[in-house]
Design an enzyme around this catalytic site. Structure first.
Site, PDB file in Angstrom:
ATOM      1  N   ASN A   9       0.874  -1.180   0.000  1.00 49.87           N
ATOM      2  CA  ASN A   9       0.000   0.000   0.000  1.00 49.87           C
ATOM      3  C   ASN A   9       0.906   1.224   0.000  1.00 49.87           C
ATOM      4  OD1 ASN A   9      -1.755   2.092   0.473  1.00 49.87           O
ATOM      5  ND2 ASN A   9      -2.277   1.463   2.579  1.00 49.87           N
ATOM      6  N   TRP A  10       0.987   1.866  -1.151  1.00 49.07           N
ATOM      7  CA  TRP A  10       1.925   2.999  -1.282  1.00 49.07           C
ATOM      8  C   TRP A  10       1.422   4.253  -0.570  1.00 49.07           C
ATOM      9  CZ3 TRP A  10       4.061   3.238  -7.006  1.00 49.07           C
ATOM     10  CH2 TRP A  10       4.677   2.005  -7.308  1.00 49.07           C
ATOM     11  N   LYS A  11       0.147   4.268  -0.187  1.00 49.17           N
ATOM     12  CA  LYS A  11      -0.455   5.485   0.396  1.00 49.17           C
ATOM     13  C   LYS A  11      -0.226   6.653  -0.578  1.00 49.17           C
ATOM     14  CE  LYS A  11       0.121   3.300   4.822  1.00 49.17           C
ATOM     15  NZ  LYS A  11       0.229   3.402   6.265  1.00 49.17           N
ATOM     16  N   HIS A  92      -9.266   1.435   5.286  1.00 46.27           N
ATOM     17  CA  HIS A  92      -7.948   1.617   5.886  1.00 46.27           C
ATOM     18  C   HIS A  92      -8.076   2.579   7.065  1.00 46.27           C
ATOM     19  CE1 HIS A  92      -3.809   2.740   6.560  1.00 46.27           C
ATOM     20  NE2 HIS A  92      -3.484   1.628   5.931  1.00 46.27           N
ATOM     21  N   GLU A  94      -6.386   4.967   8.042  1.00 48.87           N
ATOM     22  CA  GLU A  94      -6.190   6.391   7.726  1.00 48.87           C
ATOM     23  C   GLU A  94      -7.457   6.985   7.109  1.00 48.87           C
ATOM     24  OE1 GLU A  94      -2.568   5.723   5.562  1.00 48.87           O
ATOM     25  OE2 GLU A  94      -1.630   5.125   7.447  1.00 48.87           O
ATOM     26  N   GLU A 164      -4.818  -4.551  10.811  1.00 46.49           N
ATOM     27  CA  GLU A 164      -3.785  -3.531  10.926  1.00 46.49           C
ATOM     28  C   GLU A 164      -3.982  -2.767  12.235  1.00 46.49           C
ATOM     29  OE1 GLU A 164      -2.023  -2.502   6.849  1.00 46.49           O
ATOM     30  OE2 GLU A 164      -3.714  -1.169   7.146  1.00 46.49           O
ATOM     31  N   GLY A 170       3.181   2.560  10.656  1.00 45.58           N
ATOM     32  CA  GLY A 170       4.123   3.653  10.456  1.00 45.58           C
ATOM     33  C   GLY A 170       4.900   4.031  11.700  1.00 45.58           C
ATOM     34  N   SER A 209       4.044  -1.928  10.225  1.00 48.85           N
ATOM     35  CA  SER A 209       5.497  -2.002  10.393  1.00 48.85           C
ATOM     36  C   SER A 209       6.064  -3.378  10.048  1.00 48.85           C
ATOM     37  CB  SER A 209       5.908  -1.585  11.815  1.00 48.85           C
ATOM     38  OG  SER A 209       5.544  -0.227  12.048  1.00 48.85           O
ATOM     39  N   GLY A 230       3.159  -0.989   4.158  1.00 53.18           N
ATOM     40  CA  GLY A 230       3.193   0.422   3.803  1.00 53.18           C
ATOM     41  C   GLY A 230       4.604   0.842   3.444  1.00 53.18           C
ATOM     42  N   GLY A 231       5.310   1.421   4.407  1.00 57.51           N
ATOM     43  CA  GLY A 231       6.629   2.001   4.169  1.00 57.51           C
ATOM     44  C   GLY A 231       7.580   1.094   3.406  1.00 57.51           C
TER      45      GLY A 231
HETATM   46  P1  13P Z   1       3.511   0.540   7.534  1.00 54.57           P
HETATM   47  O1  13P Z   1       3.986  -0.767   6.947  1.00 54.57           O
HETATM   48  O2  13P Z   1       4.219   1.742   7.004  1.00 54.57           O
HETATM   49  O3  13P Z   1       3.458   0.482   9.032  1.00 54.57           O
HETATM   50  O4  13P Z   1       1.981   0.727   7.035  1.00 54.57           O
HETATM   51  C1  13P Z   1       1.075  -0.311   7.184  1.00 54.57           C
HETATM   52  C2  13P Z   1      -0.171   0.036   6.476  1.00 54.57           C
HETATM   53  O5  13P Z   1      -0.901   0.934   6.874  1.00 54.57           O
HETATM   54  C3  13P Z   1      -0.472  -0.700   5.232  1.00 54.57           C
HETATM   55  O6  13P Z   1      -1.774  -0.461   4.795  1.00 54.57           O
END
Ligand code: 13P
Length: 250
Positions: A9-11, A92, A94, A164, A170, A209, A230-231
């Site tokens: 997930n690149w956000k 998600h 966010e 999640e 993050g 993470s 994510g990251g």
């Molecule tokens: P991180 O891997 O950056 O913690 O993000 C997880 C996430 O929100 C994937 O949707």
């Protein structure tokens, strides 16, 4: 045996150069029984659809619950299908925390995705406050039940769930394998209470993470069927290193 899915997930990150680098790095990276899924921002979907090698699926990060009309800024399921998406994230944390996606709106998005033949990836998870107050299962159950209410007992047939924990996203602080396994087992049981067959074949991904150095233990938990990353998904080497840790069947 359940398939494993390693999803990025690149956000709100990435550009056409990252599309090219990820597509190149994923080429020939196939592992039997382990699917790769990439969810870039909307404007990068066509480039990724064009460049993604066979075996790499495309997903969007969100979708409107409405089919079409005067909804400025929204993107419909039909548009995602046309752009080459097979999956879409819904709910998600966010979106829930920053953009007001309630359980009922998330359920409507989930239903719209299924109606269009997309595979929804329902994201669920608790905040740190909720975990500390021992409310993890209550919160996750409410998030799941909203989808059952909208879509019926077999809602999760041809769907994916991502657990999640908000406090792990993050932050560099991942859930321990024991914490992840406990919630994943809870989710599978809740789905099994409605339909055991669906629960048995349902991929439940862990997100929060996940990195190359913790992926192997998290992915070896019996009810963890992949990762939503994510990251680390923005770094082709790290993303593929996590993919290499996945073994079909847990
Ligand atoms: P991180 O891997 O950056 O913690 O993000 C997880 C996430 O929100 C994937 O949707």
């Amino acid at each position: 045996m359940r398939r494993m899915i390693i999803a990025g997930n690149w956000k709100m990150n990435g550009d056409r150069d990252l599309v090219r680098r990820i597509a190149e790095r994923c080429s020939g990276a196939g592992v039997d029984g382990v699917d790769l899924l990439v969810c870039p921002p909307f404007p990068l979907l066509p480039a990724m659809a064009e460049q993604a090698p066979a075996g790499v699926a495309l997903g969007a990060q969100d979708v409107s619950e409405y089919a079409s009309g005067a909804y400025t800024g929204e993107v419909s399921t039909a548009m995602l299908v046309e752009a080459g998406c097979r999956y879409v994230l819904v709910g998600h944390s966010e979106r829930r925390a920053l953009f007001g996606d309630s359980n009922s709106r998330v359920a409507a998005k989930f239903a719209a995705a299924k109606g269009a033949g997309l595979i929804p990836v329902l994201c669920v998870g608790e905040t740190l406050e909720e975990r500390d107050a021992d409310r993890t299962e209550t919160v996750v159950a409410e998030q799941l039940d909203a989808v059952f209410d909208a879509c019926g007992a077999d809602a999760f047939r041809e769907a994916v769930i991502a657990y999640e924990p908000v406090w792990a996203i993050g932050t560099g602080r991942n859930a321990t394998p024991e914490q992840a396994q406990a919630v994943h087992a809870f989710i599978r049981k809740r789905v099994a209470d409605r339909d055991a067959g669906v629960a048995d074949s349902l991929p439940i991904l862990y997100g929060g993470s996940m990195k190359p150095d913790n992926a192997e233990t998290l992915l070896s938990c019996p009810d963890v069927d992949g990762g939503l990353i994510g990251g680390a998904s923005l770094d082709p080497e790290a993303f593929l290193a996590i993919h290499a840790c996945a073994r079909p069947g847990g």
